[in-house]
Design a protein around this motif. Sequence first.
Motif, PDB file in Angstrom:
ATOM      1  N   ALA A  41       0.830  -1.210   0.000  1.00 44.69           N
ATOM      2  CA  ALA A  41       0.000   0.000   0.000  1.00 44.69           C
ATOM      3  C   ALA A  41       0.863   1.258   0.000  1.00 44.69           C
ATOM      4  O   ALA A  41       0.542   2.242  -0.677  1.00 44.69           O
ATOM      5  CB  ALA A  41      -0.927  -0.006   1.218  1.00 44.69           C
ATOM      6  N   ALA A  42       1.972   1.237   0.746  1.00 38.85           N
ATOM      7  CA  ALA A  42       2.865   2.403   0.782  1.00 38.85           C
ATOM      8  C   ALA A  42       3.536   2.610  -0.566  1.00 38.85           C
ATOM      9  O   ALA A  42       3.667   3.751  -1.045  1.00 38.85           O
ATOM     10  CB  ALA A  42       3.908   2.219   1.880  1.00 38.85           C
ATOM     11  N   LEU A  43       3.957   1.535  -1.199  1.00 39.07           N
ATOM     12  CA  LEU A  43       4.601   1.657  -2.509  1.00 39.07           C
ATOM     13  C   LEU A  43       3.604   2.146  -3.555  1.00 39.07           C
ATOM     14  O   LEU A  43       3.956   2.945  -4.432  1.00 39.07           O
ATOM     15  CB  LEU A  43       5.197   0.316  -2.925  1.00 39.07           C
ATOM     16  N   ALA A  44       2.351   1.700  -3.454  1.00 39.14           N
ATOM     17  CA  ALA A  44       1.339   2.119  -4.419  1.00 39.14           C
ATOM     18  C   ALA A  44       1.015   3.600  -4.303  1.00 39.14           C
ATOM     19  O   ALA A  44       0.568   4.227  -5.283  1.00 39.14           O
ATOM     20  CB  ALA A  44       0.075   1.287  -4.222  1.00 39.14           C
ATOM     21  N   ALA A  45       1.241   4.188  -3.126  1.00 39.86           N
ATOM     22  CA  ALA A  45       0.922   5.604  -2.905  1.00 39.86           C
ATOM     23  C   ALA A  45       2.042   6.547  -3.324  1.00 39.86           C
ATOM     24  O   ALA A  45       1.883   7.774  -3.255  1.00 39.86           O
ATOM     25  CB  ALA A  45       0.600   5.814  -1.423  1.00 39.86           C
TER      26      ALA A  45
END
Length: 278
Positions: A41-45
């Motif tokens: 989720a952090a990488l996608a943001a």
Amino acid sequence: MKLLRFGPPGAEKPGLLDADGTVRDASGAVADWSGEALAPAALAALPAPADLPAAPAGVRLGPCVARPGKIIAIGLNYSDHAKETGAELPAEPIIFMKATTSYCGPDDAVLLPRGSTKTDWEVELGVVVGAKARYVAEADAAAHIAGYCVVHDVSEREHQIERCGQWVKGKSHDTFCPTGPWLVTPDEVPDPLDLRLWLEIDGKMRQDGSTSTMAFGPAYLISYLSQFMTLEPGDLITTGTPPGVGMGCKPPEYLKAGMKIKLGIDGLGEQNQEIGQA
């Protein structure tokens, strides 16, 4: 996505590699590639690499994630490598640790330990943990992988095999774990068990193998290791080497100061090192 770190040793900044091969500075979006920053989720943001400022040209690349809490290595994990060493393929993964102080950048010099006579080379596929794993089923293990990278598991064989005790002594000298140049997220690695990995010394090919001959693949290793220890985001698992190591030559051959090494894994980048003396 390709995650990397750039700058002087100990002062690296997080970055991304854009589609044109330019290093982009991600330090305005993330403190470092560690912990929760490696979660999907952090990488996608994250912003698109092209929207980030370019790093200085020619900047040094450090290891692709911040120093891991654990470096866990797997021994004799390729059927053809086990054969060249005269060993039986193990029924379960052979596990040993590398000291985190061995961790360094992909193009940093590899230093022979004082008095070393049998320092060897080993190109390996690295797996970086992206989410805490404890008693994880193999079917669920892929969700705990942040990405894949190139690792050079440098090994002093006399210290590893002839000096009593565990392998860790021959695996943990400073500069014995060059990692990177970047961490490639799983969406860009369709099949981690179908990757060519290779290593050259002074322009001569010494290792040229495939992850397809692994006995235990990344998902199995994540599951297996999580039965014995908690895996945390940023932990590095280096998964074994194909045939062609110096110990397997007849007679054996080992690294000497001044030699130049080039190694890589298709789709995951290359490393270039010169052998020096500690």
